[in-house]
Design an enzyme around this catalytic site. Structure first.
Site, PDB file in Angstrom:
ATOM      1  N   CYS A 133      -5.204  -2.872   3.125  1.00 26.31           N
ATOM      2  CA  CYS A 133      -4.617  -1.536   3.065  1.00 26.31           C
ATOM      3  C   CYS A 133      -3.115  -1.722   2.886  1.00 26.31           C
ATOM      4  O   CYS A 133      -2.686  -2.483   2.023  1.00 26.31           O
ATOM      5  CB  CYS A 133      -4.987  -0.711   4.296  1.00 26.31           C
ATOM      6  SG  CYS A 133      -4.511  -1.459   5.878  1.00 26.31           S
ATOM      7  N   ARG A 185      -5.872  -0.057   8.623  1.00 25.77           N
ATOM      8  CA  ARG A 185      -7.019   0.689   8.100  1.00 25.77           C
ATOM      9  C   ARG A 185      -8.118  -0.253   7.616  1.00 25.77           C
ATOM     10  O   ARG A 185      -9.309   0.013   7.810  1.00 25.77           O
ATOM     11  CB  ARG A 185      -6.567   1.612   6.958  1.00 25.77           C
ATOM     12  CG  ARG A 185      -5.694   2.768   7.418  1.00 25.77           C
ATOM     13  CD  ARG A 185      -5.094   3.539   6.247  1.00 25.77           C
ATOM     14  NE  ARG A 185      -3.977   2.831   5.626  1.00 25.77           N
ATOM     15  CZ  ARG A 185      -3.288   3.303   4.578  1.00 25.77           C
ATOM     16  NH1 ARG A 185      -3.635   4.462   4.025  1.00 25.77           N
ATOM     17  NH2 ARG A 185      -2.285   2.617   4.083  1.00 25.77           N
TER      18      ARG A 185
END
Length: 268
Positions: free
Chosen positions: A228, A233
């Protein structure tokens, strides 16, 4: 302790009544959330403790000395089974699981849906902070887990290799500026991390995750690297890939490094 990789709240709740010194529950929530109420026996680990936290790429894995302090404090031993959860759907929990892989510790589970699912299934929380017995930890990082730019560059032309970009579509397209160069790694497939969460089921991993990812081209016959902006994430997409049995790794430098590197290729 033979526990599934993805464990449900009722399964974990049943274990809490059985005294064992081998179960370590790690809470990756914000400290104020932890203090308001957490799973009985859980210890809070601020995510920043497992990150390097320094420019130019603050999301990279923490130095070995720092990780030794963290896992020694937690009392980690080779026999310890770690259950990890957070309150955001799995990003920080997945990042901790990736870190455990990076230090060679393979006994772990993810609490599906984290604190939301725990409370949603009627389980109780406590404000009591457990007392831990420290251990002596001397870890080594696995270079097969902690991959760097050359590990990706050398694979981009391989037909069985694919990059899973867990960022938003705007970041993937380059419309949102987050680095000196914006866009995505050539050939990368965008599947935003939140698209794998079932919001109608307390943020558990969606039951049709395998079919959804296959429709995008992310399948079990591929060698997948996910990232990410800072490998937060993509902590969740990493654990989803593991839950589905994918051959998946994660790039801890993520776009903060790739997008600011002078020679990395970028596609828009």
């Amino acid at each position: 302790m033979a526990l599934p990789f993805v464990i449900e709240p009722t399964q974990l709740a049943a274990l809490l009544g059985q005294p064992t010194s081998k179960l370590l529950i790690v809470d990756m929530c914000a400290e104020h959330t932890y203090l308001q109420g957490h799973i009985d026996g859980a210890i809070n680990v601020p995510p920043q403790k497992i990150l390097i936290g320094q420019p130019p790429v603050p999301g990279k894995i923490a130095p070995v000395e720092q990780l030794n302090r963290v896992f020694s404090f937690l009392g980690l031993t080779p026999e310890t089974h770690v259950v990890v959860y957070d309150d955001e759907g799995g990003g920080w929990a997945g990042r901790m699981i990736w870190t455990l892989d990076a230090i060679g510790h393979k006994n772990y589970s993810y609490l599906n849906g984290g604190l939301h699912a725990w409370i949603g299934s009627g389980q109780s929380v406590t404000q009591e902070i457990p007392t831990l017995t420290p251990s002596k930890v001397n870890i080594k990082l696995d270079p097969k887990v902690v991959i760097e730019i050359p590990d990706i560059i050398g694979e981009l032309d391989k037909g069985d290799f694919v990059v899973w970009d867990a960022r938003s579509p705007a970041e993937y397209s380059g419309d949102r500026v987050t680095a000196a160069k914006n866009g995505h790694i050539p050939g990368a497939i965008n599947a935003e991390w939140t698209s794998l969460m079932d919001r109608s089921n307390s943020l558990r991993i969606r039951k049709d995750a395998k079919e959804y990812l296959a429709s995008l081209g992310l399948t079990g016959d591929k060698r997948i690297i996910t990232h990410c902006q800072s490998h937060h994430r993509s902590g969740f997409t990493y654990l989803v890939g593991k839950a589905l049995g994918f051959n998946i790794r994660a790039y801890h430098g993520s776009w903060a490094e790739w997008g600011n590197h002078p020679t990395t290729p970028v596609e828009v």
